[in-house]
Motif scaffolding. Structure first.
Motif, PDB file in Angstrom:
ATOM      1  N   PHE A 140       0.824  -1.203   0.000  1.00  0.00           N
ATOM      2  CA  PHE A 140       0.000   0.000   0.000  1.00  0.00           C
ATOM      3  C   PHE A 140       0.865   1.262   0.000  1.00  0.00           C
ATOM      4  CE2 PHE A 140      -3.467  -2.683   2.068  1.00  0.00           C
ATOM      5  CZ  PHE A 140      -4.197  -2.771   0.894  1.00  0.00           C
ATOM      6  N   ILE A 141       1.954   1.240   0.773  1.00  0.00           N
ATOM      7  CA  ILE A 141       2.840   2.408   0.855  1.00  0.00           C
ATOM      8  C   ILE A 141       3.499   2.673  -0.501  1.00  0.00           C
ATOM      9  CG2 ILE A 141       4.973   3.290   1.847  1.00  0.00           C
ATOM     10  CD1 ILE A 141       4.219   1.911   4.453  1.00  0.00           C
ATOM     11  N   ILE A 142       3.970   1.610  -1.151  1.00  0.00           N
ATOM     12  CA  ILE A 142       4.600   1.760  -2.466  1.00  0.00           C
ATOM     13  C   ILE A 142       3.623   2.388  -3.461  1.00  0.00           C
ATOM     14  CG2 ILE A 142       5.505   0.502  -4.463  1.00  0.00           C
ATOM     15  CD1 ILE A 142       6.751  -1.483  -2.510  1.00  0.00           C
ATOM     16  N   ALA A 143       2.399   1.851  -3.477  1.00  0.00           N
ATOM     17  CA  ALA A 143       1.396   2.389  -4.401  1.00  0.00           C
ATOM     18  C   ALA A 143       1.000   3.819  -4.042  1.00  0.00           C
ATOM     19  CB  ALA A 143       0.160   1.485  -4.394  1.00  0.00           C
ATOM     20  N   LEU A 144       1.096   4.137  -2.758  1.00  0.00           N
ATOM     21  CA  LEU A 144       0.676   5.463  -2.301  1.00  0.00           C
ATOM     22  C   LEU A 144       1.676   6.555  -2.669  1.00  0.00           C
ATOM     23  CD1 LEU A 144      -1.603   6.850  -0.711  1.00  0.00           C
ATOM     24  CD2 LEU A 144      -0.269   6.483   1.376  1.00  0.00           C
ATOM     25  N   ILE A 145       2.973   6.201  -2.745  1.00  0.00           N
ATOM     26  CA  ILE A 145       3.991   7.216  -2.965  1.00  0.00           C
ATOM     27  C   ILE A 145       4.332   7.438  -4.441  1.00  0.00           C
ATOM     28  CG2 ILE A 145       5.043   6.792  -0.714  1.00  0.00           C
ATOM     29  CD1 ILE A 145       7.206   5.181  -2.060  1.00  0.00           C
ATOM     30  N   TYR A 203       3.247  -0.446  -9.113  1.00  0.00           N
ATOM     31  CA  TYR A 203       2.046  -1.259  -8.941  1.00  0.00           C
ATOM     32  C   TYR A 203       2.336  -2.735  -9.178  1.00  0.00           C
ATOM     33  CZ  TYR A 203      -1.541   2.171  -7.953  1.00  0.00           C
ATOM     34  OH  TYR A 203      -2.320   3.101  -7.316  1.00  0.00           O
ATOM     35  N   ALA A 204       3.283  -3.050 -10.053  1.00  0.00           N
ATOM     36  CA  ALA A 204       3.672  -4.447 -10.259  1.00  0.00           C
ATOM     37  C   ALA A 204       4.268  -5.021  -8.974  1.00  0.00           C
ATOM     38  CB  ALA A 204       4.665  -4.555 -11.408  1.00  0.00           C
ATOM     39  N   ILE A 205       5.129  -4.234  -8.323  1.00  0.00           N
ATOM     40  CA  ILE A 205       5.719  -4.673  -7.057  1.00  0.00           C
ATOM     41  C   ILE A 205       4.622  -4.843  -5.999  1.00  0.00           C
ATOM     42  CG2 ILE A 205       7.252  -4.022  -5.161  1.00  0.00           C
ATOM     43  CD1 ILE A 205       8.986  -2.575  -7.177  1.00  0.00           C
ATOM     44  N   SER A 206       3.698  -3.894  -5.943  1.00  0.00           N
ATOM     45  CA  SER A 206       2.621  -3.950  -4.954  1.00  0.00           C
ATOM     46  C   SER A 206       1.741  -5.179  -5.147  1.00  0.00           C
ATOM     47  CB  SER A 206       1.761  -2.675  -5.030  1.00  0.00           C
ATOM     48  OG  SER A 206       2.526  -1.527  -4.729  1.00  0.00           O
ATOM     49  N   VAL A 216       6.889 -19.812  -2.887  1.00  0.00           N
ATOM     50  CA  VAL A 216       6.804 -18.404  -3.281  1.00  0.00           C
ATOM     51  C   VAL A 216       6.853 -18.250  -4.795  1.00  0.00           C
ATOM     52  CG1 VAL A 216       8.084 -16.227  -3.299  1.00  0.00           C
ATOM     53  CG2 VAL A 216       7.659 -17.395  -1.146  1.00  0.00           C
ATOM     54  N   GLN A 217       7.849 -18.868  -5.426  1.00  0.00           N
ATOM     55  CA  GLN A 217       7.998 -18.730  -6.868  1.00  0.00           C
ATOM     56  C   GLN A 217       6.873 -19.439  -7.613  1.00  0.00           C
ATOM     57  OE1 GLN A 217      11.745 -20.157  -8.427  1.00  0.00           O
ATOM     58  NE2 GLN A 217      12.155 -18.191  -9.376  1.00  0.00           N
ATOM     59  N   GLU A 218       6.593 -20.655  -7.200  1.00  0.00           N
ATOM     60  CA  GLU A 218       5.615 -21.484  -7.925  1.00  0.00           C
ATOM     61  C   GLU A 218       4.207 -20.931  -7.826  1.00  0.00           C
ATOM     62  OE1 GLU A 218       3.841 -26.056  -7.820  1.00  0.00           O
ATOM     63  OE2 GLU A 218       5.531 -25.468  -6.558  1.00  0.00           O
ATOM     64  N   TYR A 219       3.793 -20.551  -6.637  1.00  0.00           N
ATOM     65  CA  TYR A 219       2.414 -20.129  -6.417  1.00  0.00           C
ATOM     66  C   TYR A 219       2.207 -18.625  -6.546  1.00  0.00           C
ATOM     67  CZ  TYR A 219       2.285 -24.815  -4.379  1.00  0.00           C
ATOM     68  OH  TYR A 219       2.391 -26.171  -4.182  1.00  0.00           O
ATOM     69  N   ALA A 220       3.119 -17.836  -5.956  1.00  0.00           N
ATOM     70  CA  ALA A 220       2.939 -16.388  -5.954  1.00  0.00           C
ATOM     71  C   ALA A 220       2.917 -15.815  -7.370  1.00  0.00           C
ATOM     72  CB  ALA A 220       4.039 -15.716  -5.132  1.00  0.00           C
ATOM     73  N   LEU A 221       3.750 -16.347  -8.258  1.00  0.00           N
ATOM     74  CA  LEU A 221       3.762 -15.848  -9.627  1.00  0.00           C
ATOM     75  C   LEU A 221       2.464 -16.166 -10.355  1.00  0.00           C
ATOM     76  CD1 LEU A 221       7.433 -16.591 -10.764  1.00  0.00           C
ATOM     77  CD2 LEU A 221       6.389 -14.368 -10.299  1.00  0.00           C
ATOM     78  N   SER A 222       1.892 -17.338 -10.083  1.00  0.00           N
ATOM     79  CA  SER A 222       0.613 -17.697 -10.699  1.00  0.00           C
ATOM     80  C   SER A 222      -0.497 -16.768 -10.220  1.00  0.00           C
ATOM     81  CB  SER A 222       0.258 -19.147 -10.379  1.00  0.00           C
ATOM     82  OG  SER A 222       1.161 -20.040 -10.976  1.00  0.00           O
ATOM     83  N   ILE A 223      -0.520 -16.515  -8.910  1.00  0.00           N
ATOM     84  CA  ILE A 223      -1.523 -15.613  -8.354  1.00  0.00           C
ATOM     85  C   ILE A 223      -1.279 -14.191  -8.846  1.00  0.00           C
ATOM     86  CG2 ILE A 223      -2.443 -14.635  -6.212  1.00  0.00           C
ATOM     87  CD1 ILE A 223      -1.719 -17.281  -4.841  1.00  0.00           C
ATOM     88  N   PHE A 224       0.000 -13.777  -8.900  1.00  0.00           N
ATOM     89  CA  PHE A 224       0.357 -12.454  -9.405  1.00  0.00           C
ATOM     90  C   PHE A 224      -0.142 -12.264 -10.835  1.00  0.00           C
ATOM     91  CE2 PHE A 224       3.515 -10.171 -12.028  1.00  0.00           C
ATOM     92  CZ  PHE A 224       3.374  -8.898 -11.509  1.00  0.00           C
ATOM     93  N   PHE A 225      -0.005 -13.284 -11.653  1.00  0.00           N
ATOM     94  CA  PHE A 225      -0.449 -13.214 -13.052  1.00  0.00           C
ATOM     95  C   PHE A 225      -1.950 -12.936 -13.130  1.00  0.00           C
ATOM     96  CE2 PHE A 225      -2.134 -15.448 -16.843  1.00  0.00           C
ATOM     97  CZ  PHE A 225      -1.500 -14.706 -17.827  1.00  0.00           C
ATOM     98  N   VAL A 226      -2.732 -13.666 -12.351  1.00  0.00           N
ATOM     99  CA  VAL A 226      -4.187 -13.484 -12.382  1.00  0.00           C
ATOM    100  C   VAL A 226      -4.576 -12.132 -11.786  1.00  0.00           C
ATOM    101  CG1 VAL A 226      -6.407 -14.402 -11.598  1.00  0.00           C
ATOM    102  CG2 VAL A 226      -4.581 -15.968 -12.286  1.00  0.00           C
ATOM    103  N   PHE A 227      -3.948 -11.748 -10.674  1.00  0.00           N
ATOM    104  CA  PHE A 227      -4.224 -10.438 -10.075  1.00  0.00           C
ATOM    105  C   PHE A 227      -3.918  -9.310 -11.068  1.00  0.00           C
ATOM    106  CE2 PHE A 227      -3.821 -11.457  -5.238  1.00  0.00           C
ATOM    107  CZ  PHE A 227      -4.993 -12.178  -5.321  1.00  0.00           C
ATOM    108  N   THR A 228      -2.828  -9.469 -11.823  1.00  0.00           N
ATOM    109  CA  THR A 228      -2.446  -8.451 -12.802  1.00  0.00           C
ATOM    110  C   THR A 228      -3.487  -8.349 -13.907  1.00  0.00           C
ATOM    111  OG1 THR A 228      -0.084  -8.824 -12.374  1.00  0.00           O
ATOM    112  CG2 THR A 228      -0.663  -7.720 -14.429  1.00  0.00           C
TER     113      THR A 228
END
Length: 250
Positions: free
Chosen positions: A40-45, A79-82, A114-126
């Motif tokens: 949230f802080i990253i996106a806010l600044i 926003y990608a990092i967030s 982290v790599q296997e699951y987070a990237l898959s979720i990140f893709f859909v969230f994006t």
């Protein structure tokens, strides 16, 4: 022959399981949820005209044409990092839930997942973020936006609601997780609606209380409470709802 269970009994069991897990792991969950605040802080600044509302960040898309090319690049990067940090928290909490059931050590599960699951979720969230952004731009300054944007955004969130637990619990890739989520959302539509109403209700009530007590800082405090307490509870609730698809979870 499987015995059918009433929605009321199912909802009661889901909330009992959620509260039991949440109350026993509040310390770990709070640590896992710190990236929510960082996101949230990253996106806010970033230079995008972002504002706080109900403990979440929103963008005034009408001001985007005034941004420079560099501002736009920085905004996309931030926003990608967030979004990845949010996906990472969702992954870790789901892995924690799974580890408690399978007795696999949490630390090794998180590092391996982290790599296997987070990237898959990140893709859909994006995809969701880009779709909502494009929809907002397309309907900007149109009389249709007032009802079309909220409706399509809701439908997108509704059908993709179960993607994070589908990725972690069922080891599904992004596209398979989308299919599983759509099927589950249609079958258990009332669980999705209960989750949405509960989340909105919790944040709205807390916002009113904080406005009465400490108005100038209510949005910041709500952001912290939302990140460390409310969102972790809602993530656990979401996963417990998803696990209703398994007979052993009942």
């Amino acid at each position: 022959m499987a015995q059918s269970i009433s929605p009321i009994s199912e909802i009661s069991r889901v909330f009992n399981n959620t509260w039991e897990f949440y109350s026993k792991n509040m310390g770990v969950l709070a640590i896992f949820s710190i990236p929510f605040i960082i996101a949230f802080i990253i996106a806010l600044i970033v230079p995008t005209p972002t504002y706080l509302a109900l403990g979440n960040l929103h963008v005034r898309t009408g001001s985007i044409p005034d941004l420079s090319f560099l501002d736009i690049i920085l905004t996309i990067f931030a926003y990608a990092i967030s979004v990845f940090l949010v996906a990472d928290v969702w992954t870790n909490i789901n892995l924690l839930i799974r580890s408690k059931r399978t007795k696999v050590p949490t630390s090794s599960e998180i590092l391996a997942g982290v790599q296997e699951y987070a990237l898959s979720i990140f893709f859909v969230f994006t995809i969701m973020v880009l779709f909502q952004f494009a929809l907002h731009i397309v309907t900007y300054d149109s009389s249709l936006q007032q009802w079309l944007y909220p409706l399509l955004s809701f439908l997108l969130s509704f059908f993709l609601f179960f993607v994070p637990p589908a990725v972690v619990i069922d080891h599904a890739d992004s596209f398979t997780a989308i299919q599983l989520s759509i099927n589950m959302a249609i079958k258990k539509w009332y669980l999705v609606l209960i989750w949405a109403i509960l989340g909105l209700g919790m944040m709205s009530i807390l916002k009113v209380v904080l406005d009465l007590i400490i108005k100038p800082y209510s949005e910041i405090l709500l952001l912290l409470i939302n990140s460390l307490l409310i969102l972790p509870f809602l993530v656990i609730l979401q996963t417990q709802m998803y696990m209703e698809k398994y007979p052993l979870a009942k």
